[in-house]
Design an enzyme around this catalytic site. Structure first.
Site, mmCIF file in Angstrom:
data_model
loop_
_atom_site.group_PDB
_atom_site.id
_atom_site.type_symbol
_atom_site.label_atom_id
_atom_site.label_comp_id
_atom_site.label_asym_id
_atom_site.label_seq_id
_atom_site.Cartn_x
_atom_site.Cartn_y
_atom_site.Cartn_z
ATOM 1 N N SER A 194 0.863 -1.194 0.000
ATOM 2 C CA SER A 194 0.000 0.000 0.000
ATOM 3 C C SER A 194 0.888 1.229 0.000
ATOM 4 O O SER A 194 2.045 1.181 0.458
ATOM 5 C CB SER A 194 -0.850 -0.023 1.273
ATOM 6 O OG SER A 194 -1.381 1.252 1.547
ATOM 7 N N TYR A 221 -2.602 -1.167 10.191
ATOM 8 C CA TYR A 221 -2.481 -1.409 8.746
ATOM 9 C C TYR A 221 -1.095 -0.992 8.254
ATOM 10 O O TYR A 221 -0.428 -1.734 7.528
ATOM 11 C CB TYR A 221 -3.576 -0.627 8.021
ATOM 12 C CG TYR A 221 -3.644 -0.867 6.533
ATOM 13 C CD1 TYR A 221 -4.178 -2.041 6.015
ATOM 14 C CD2 TYR A 221 -3.196 0.104 5.630
ATOM 15 C CE1 TYR A 221 -4.254 -2.251 4.635
ATOM 16 C CE2 TYR A 221 -3.268 -0.091 4.268
ATOM 17 C CZ TYR A 221 -3.798 -1.268 3.768
ATOM 18 O OH TYR A 221 -3.874 -1.473 2.408
HETATM 19 N N1 NAP Z 1 -8.511 -0.695 -2.227
HETATM 20 C C1 NAP Z 1 -7.444 0.080 -2.165
HETATM 21 O O1 NAP Z 1 -7.499 1.281 -2.505
HETATM 22 C C2 NAP Z 1 -6.126 -0.452 -1.682
HETATM 23 C C3 NAP Z 1 -5.066 0.463 -1.553
HETATM 24 C C4 NAP Z 1 -3.826 0.000 -1.120
HETATM 25 C C5 NAP Z 1 -3.639 -1.356 -0.875
HETATM 26 N N2 NAP Z 1 -4.685 -2.236 -1.021
HETATM 27 C C6 NAP Z 1 -4.425 -3.650 -0.766
HETATM 28 O O2 NAP Z 1 -4.959 -4.448 -1.810
HETATM 29 C C7 NAP Z 1 -5.388 -5.725 -1.300
HETATM 30 C C8 NAP Z 1 -6.834 -6.000 -1.688
HETATM 31 O O3 NAP Z 1 -7.644 -4.966 -1.156
HETATM 32 P P1 NAP Z 1 -9.176 -4.744 -1.585
HETATM 33 O O4 NAP Z 1 -9.395 -3.284 -1.505
HETATM 34 O O5 NAP Z 1 -9.474 -5.489 -2.841
HETATM 35 O O6 NAP Z 1 -9.904 -5.423 -0.321
HETATM 36 P P2 NAP Z 1 -11.401 -6.006 -0.132
HETATM 37 O O7 NAP Z 1 -12.300 -5.559 -1.210
HETATM 38 O O8 NAP Z 1 -11.750 -5.708 1.286
HETATM 39 O O9 NAP Z 1 -11.167 -7.581 -0.282
HETATM 40 C C9 NAP Z 1 -10.417 -8.269 0.682
HETATM 41 C C10 NAP Z 1 -10.423 -9.747 0.387
HETATM 42 O O10 NAP Z 1 -9.700 -10.398 1.460
HETATM 43 C C11 NAP Z 1 -10.507 -11.438 2.007
HETATM 44 N N3 NAP Z 1 -10.250 -11.641 3.433
HETATM 45 C C12 NAP Z 1 -10.470 -10.758 4.442
HETATM 46 N N4 NAP Z 1 -10.224 -11.333 5.626
HETATM 47 C C13 NAP Z 1 -9.838 -12.613 5.358
HETATM 48 C C14 NAP Z 1 -9.462 -13.709 6.166
HETATM 49 N N5 NAP Z 1 -9.433 -13.617 7.513
HETATM 50 N N6 NAP Z 1 -9.133 -14.880 5.567
HETATM 51 C C15 NAP Z 1 -9.167 -14.997 4.222
HETATM 52 N N7 NAP Z 1 -9.508 -13.988 3.398
HETATM 53 C C16 NAP Z 1 -9.843 -12.805 3.961
HETATM 54 C C17 NAP Z 1 -11.949 -10.951 1.765
HETATM 55 O O11 NAP Z 1 -12.890 -12.017 1.769
HETATM 56 P P3 NAP Z 1 -13.698 -12.500 3.091
HETATM 57 O O12 NAP Z 1 -14.057 -11.263 3.871
HETATM 58 O O13 NAP Z 1 -14.859 -13.249 2.534
HETATM 59 O O14 NAP Z 1 -12.737 -13.383 3.827
HETATM 60 C C18 NAP Z 1 -11.822 -10.346 0.370
HETATM 61 O O15 NAP Z 1 -11.935 -11.361 -0.612
HETATM 62 C C19 NAP Z 1 -5.142 -5.654 0.215
HETATM 63 O O16 NAP Z 1 -3.890 -6.232 0.518
HETATM 64 C C20 NAP Z 1 -5.096 -4.164 0.495
HETATM 65 O O17 NAP Z 1 -4.356 -3.860 1.657
HETATM 66 C C21 NAP Z 1 -5.923 -1.804 -1.406
#
Ligand code: NAP
Length: 256
Positions: free
Chosen positions: A137, A152
């Protein structure tokens, strides 16, 4: 439909929605079989329905080490590991955090990343080819920015250190390890940061992400996944790959 990853198997954690879903769909579109891992089976089935190669759905809570081991065993040989699942909580002033929630964030965002790698790496080394990508991130690039997001930020800085160190260790083996900072992406995590429990973060953080959304600067998950997939097949290792969303440049210029 391309064939860059035909014959390969890719495991993507957190592939039920958001960036993880887009990565899994993109990998399958390039010919990879995919192993989809998250807790919500329904969301994973939704991803599997978008994929025309073999898709294996594994519902697991990756905060549990025994679940991580079971996932690795069920997945079989994996050539491409994308450690994408993470949570942005707990949020709020550090003095108010529950240490158990902090530990749960570390368990998913850091320990599960290393544990899956430990389980799957021997097979990659044996086959002399592997791709490991750990999602980070902008919070790791600017650790002071996410004021109220200490857990985080801590986990993403840790993941980056783990990845760069691993890449040095694996140099010359055919297995690469890289960091991906996906930009600011329209997902449920971003909604949470902007509107949900993330309101416990400093108001400047809230205002910032609300403004990014209003100005239409959020990437789609597919756009972000595209930047990573374009680099994944190459031999680069130990790198920090970025999506191009202009956000980091904007923050840099605002901070002089
Ligand atoms: N969105 C952004 O702007 C952004 C920016 C910087 C970095 N990131 C990084 O990108 C990655 C994806 O983010 P996203 O925004 O796509 O997140 P998201 O929409 O919240 O999706 C998160 C995924 O992780 C799974 N997850 C959560 N807790 C879990 C657990 N205990 N065991 C197994 N799976 C689990 C969730 O499914 P379940 O809840 O069903 O388990 C979901 O499939 C992350 O590493 C995040 O830190 C995102």
């Amino acid at each position: 439909m391309g064939s860059a990853f035909a014959g390969k198997t890719a495991l993507v954690t957190g592939s039920g929605r958001g960036i993880g879903r887009a990565l899994a769909v993109g990998l399958a579109a390039e010919g990879a079989d995919v192993v989809l891992v998250a807790r919500s089976r329904e969301e994973l089935e939704g991803t599997a329905a978008l994929v025309s190669t073999k898709a294996t759905v594994i519902s697991a809570d990756l905060r549990e080490l025994s679940a991580v081991a079971a996932v690795a065993a069920e997945a079989g040989p994996v050539d491409i590991l994308i450690n994408n699942a993470a949570v942005p909580w707990p949020a709020g002033p550090t003095a108010t955090l529950d240490p158990a929630e902090f530990a749960a964030a570390v368990a998913l965002n850091v320990t599960a990343v290393a544990a899956l790698t430990i389980h799957l790496l021997p097979g990659m080394l044996e086959r002399r080819w592997g791709r490991i990508v750990n999602l980070s991130s902008g919070a790791a690039q600017m650790p002071a920015f996410l004021n109220g997001g200490n857990a985080y930020t801590t986990t993403k800085v840790a993941v980056e250190g783990h990845t760069v160190n691993l890449a040095a260790e694996l140099d010359g083996t055919g297995v690469t390890a890289n960091i991906y900072r996906p930009g600011t992406v329209a997902t449920s995590m971003m909604t949470w940061v902007r509107e949900g429990g993330g309101t416990a973060m400093d108001p400047t953080v809230q205002a910032y992400f609300a403004d990014v959304q209003q100005q239409g600067q959020l990437l789609t998950p597919e756009q972000s996944a595209g930047f990573l997939l374009a680099r994944l097949g190459g031999e680069e290792t130990g790198q920090t790959w970025h999506a191009e969303d202009g956000i980091v440049a904007r923050l840099d210029s605002e901070r002089g």
